[in-house]
Design a protein around this motif. Sequence first.
Motif, PDB file in Angstrom:
ATOM      1  N   PRO B  51       0.056  -2.105   2.349  1.00  0.00           N
ATOM      2  CA  PRO B  51      -0.353  -3.513   2.511  1.00  0.00           C
ATOM      3  C   PRO B  51       0.219  -4.404   1.400  1.00  0.00           C
ATOM      4  O   PRO B  51       0.509  -3.912   0.290  1.00  0.00           O
ATOM      5  CB  PRO B  51      -1.882  -3.461   2.417  1.00  0.00           C
ATOM      6  N   PHE B  52       0.321  -5.693   1.674  1.00  0.00           N
ATOM      7  CA  PHE B  52       0.756  -6.706   0.692  1.00  0.00           C
ATOM      8  C   PHE B  52      -0.011  -6.546  -0.619  1.00  0.00           C
ATOM      9  O   PHE B  52      -1.241  -6.416  -0.612  1.00  0.00           O
ATOM     10  CB  PHE B  52       0.510  -8.103   1.282  1.00  0.00           C
ATOM     11  N   GLY B  53       0.715  -6.521  -1.738  1.00  0.00           N
ATOM     12  CA  GLY B  53       0.077  -6.449  -3.051  1.00  0.00           C
ATOM     13  C   GLY B  53      -0.263  -5.049  -3.512  1.00  0.00           C
ATOM     14  O   GLY B  53      -0.711  -4.855  -4.641  1.00  0.00           O
ATOM     15  N   HIS B  54      -0.060  -4.067  -2.649  1.00  0.00           N
ATOM     16  CA  HIS B  54      -0.353  -2.685  -3.041  1.00  0.00           C
ATOM     17  C   HIS B  54       0.903  -2.032  -3.632  1.00  0.00           C
ATOM     18  O   HIS B  54       1.992  -2.600  -3.612  1.00  0.00           O
ATOM     19  CB  HIS B  54      -0.868  -1.897  -1.832  1.00  0.00           C
ATOM     20  N   LYS B  55       0.751  -0.814  -4.157  1.00  0.00           N
ATOM     21  CA  LYS B  55       1.821  -0.167  -4.917  1.00  0.00           C
ATOM     22  C   LYS B  55       2.544   0.920  -4.121  1.00  0.00           C
ATOM     23  O   LYS B  55       1.919   1.660  -3.363  1.00  0.00           O
ATOM     24  CB  LYS B  55       1.231   0.454  -6.198  1.00  0.00           C
ATOM     25  N   ILE B  56       3.861   1.004  -4.375  1.00  0.00           N
ATOM     26  CA  ILE B  56       4.680   2.068  -3.785  1.00  0.00           C
ATOM     27  C   ILE B  56       5.249   2.893  -4.938  1.00  0.00           C
ATOM     28  O   ILE B  56       5.648   2.337  -5.980  1.00  0.00           O
ATOM     29  CB  ILE B  56       5.810   1.474  -2.907  1.00  0.00           C
ATOM     30  N   ALA B  57       5.264   4.228  -4.794  1.00  0.00           N
ATOM     31  CA  ALA B  57       5.814   5.094  -5.850  1.00  0.00           C
ATOM     32  C   ALA B  57       7.333   4.960  -5.872  1.00  0.00           C
ATOM     33  O   ALA B  57       7.985   5.025  -4.819  1.00  0.00           O
ATOM     34  CB  ALA B  57       5.412   6.547  -5.596  1.00  0.00           C
ATOM     35  N   GLY B  84       8.159   6.589  -2.388  1.00  0.00           N
ATOM     36  CA  GLY B  84       7.966   5.916  -1.098  1.00  0.00           C
ATOM     37  C   GLY B  84       6.539   5.963  -0.599  1.00  0.00           C
ATOM     38  O   GLY B  84       6.193   5.298   0.386  1.00  0.00           O
ATOM     39  N   GLN B  85       5.670   6.757  -1.309  1.00  0.00           N
ATOM     40  CA  GLN B  85       4.284   6.862  -0.879  1.00  0.00           C
ATOM     41  C   GLN B  85       3.449   5.680  -1.396  1.00  0.00           C
ATOM     42  O   GLN B  85       3.763   5.098  -2.445  1.00  0.00           O
ATOM     43  CB  GLN B  85       3.675   8.154  -1.441  1.00  0.00           C
ATOM     44  N   HIS B  86       2.417   5.332  -0.658  1.00  0.00           N
ATOM     45  CA  HIS B  86       1.420   4.349  -1.081  1.00  0.00           C
ATOM     46  C   HIS B  86       0.643   4.941  -2.263  1.00  0.00           C
ATOM     47  O   HIS B  86       0.168   6.073  -2.178  1.00  0.00           O
ATOM     48  CB  HIS B  86       0.479   4.076   0.110  1.00  0.00           C
ATOM     49  N   VAL B  87       0.544   4.209  -3.372  1.00  0.00           N
ATOM     50  CA  VAL B  87      -0.181   4.681  -4.551  1.00  0.00           C
ATOM     51  C   VAL B  87      -1.438   3.822  -4.698  1.00  0.00           C
ATOM     52  O   VAL B  87      -1.348   2.602  -4.892  1.00  0.00           O
ATOM     53  CB  VAL B  87       0.696   4.555  -5.823  1.00  0.00           C
TER      54      VAL B  87
END
Lengths: 386, 107
Positions: B51-57, B84-87
């Motif tokens: 989602p917008f504002g969240h982190k990607i590794a 590439g994973q959602h963190v």
Amino acid sequence: MNTFMGYERPNGDIGIRNHLLIIPTVICSNQVCSRIMQLVPGTVAIPHQHGCSQIGADKERTFEVLAGTGKNPNVGGVIVISLGCEVVDPYALADDIRKTGKPVEVFDIQSVGGSVKAIKHGTELARRMLEELERQPKVPIPLSRLKVAVKCGGSDATSGLASNPALGAAADALIAAGGTVVIGETTEIIGAEHVLAQRCATPDTAERLYHIVGRFEREVERMGADMRGGNPSPGNIEGGLSTIEEKSLGCISKCGKAPIKGVIEYAERLPEGGLYFMDSPGNDIECVSGMAAGGVHIVCFTTGRGTPTGAAVVPVIKITGNKRMYDRMEDNMDVDVSAMLEGAMSLESAGERIWQEILEIADGKWTKSETLGHQEFSINRIGPSL
Amino acid sequence: MKQQIADGVDALIMDNRDHVATVLREIMSGDTVRYRDDHGIREITAIDLIPFGHKIAIEVLDTGDDVCKYGEIIGRACFAILVGQHVHVHNIEGIRGRGDRAGKAGT
């Protein structure tokens, strides 16, 4: 612009608003105070939950917040309304506020003879005092006299990326002009205190900063729970913040880059000139109320999730880096710096935009929260109700 | 901020030591995500919806590794994390303010 138009107080303080404040010393006089506010437009009442069944430092904290709010330079006159049997001494409170030289009236509901008579008496006092206040002229005030608090609440990932660094640039501009800035929220420097400690002007101040963070963290540990879920809150988490450390590291940029000259207590009077840290909770209303009691003129408040909150005696300027929220909640937002995240606004121009807003609000323009009548007020507790 | 945010990036790092980037639009699994570091534009492939504002590794992380953003530690990986994973809260945890772990060894 090196000056703005404001009010000069008898003790040399300067104010940017000229409120007539109605202070209940205890929850039991809230309703009388609120009725008088309704009957006399232009007055501000600060109903609260406290003032009785309190002892020691907890009782003193309630007293300091009520007294500090009365002494805030945006307040021109005060009416203290007591029930008559509470632990916060209304006459000591009135005397403490009178040290500023501003007019203070005080009475208790039990002596006056109940709610109806108290409302009538208070209304007459308020009308008379407000007429006096309305006659006071504004005079030019140098910018260096301005004291601004920086606060964030309802944060999301855009707060740390855009609105907080932009507010930091405006905070630096005020300090460069000789003004005063205070940052608080001890909870929300957990994990970032080493960065701020490096910026403390003296080793004693750095040690004090570590001390207050340690004290707060031990309180959290005493609850036996992970603070995640309480802070960062469910909304912070939905907005992309994963841990208190991440939130804290995003928070601290809102105070700019000046050295921290001192750590002051919750609701303690803010010294003149430079950057200070106020030991205070992250809770928005408690923190802002403590800063107002410390004598700030304006609170600059960044938010990514969106919050309508204002404050009883100080204008609260709402700043966001979240375009979607701004479009949804424009009624509550004063400054939009979301173009920073599209590469269409530099950090410098975002800081300049906030700085211009501070100058206009100091000069008398109303914030969105003032227009909507937001006058939130809350006192931090540190003891049990007896 | 590390640098002026340029047009044409989908995510932002705050420091060259960061293990994660913050995405500036909603990212679908399989999307190419562009961010800028000191060496120029980098491209990775997302393997989660982010989602917008969240982190990607942007770096591989092992269980127990410190996770960096702003060039500072924001927490610890609870599981191995791929590029590439959602963190977020499902795979990293805070180290501070852990009353649930107070008095236990290894905290």
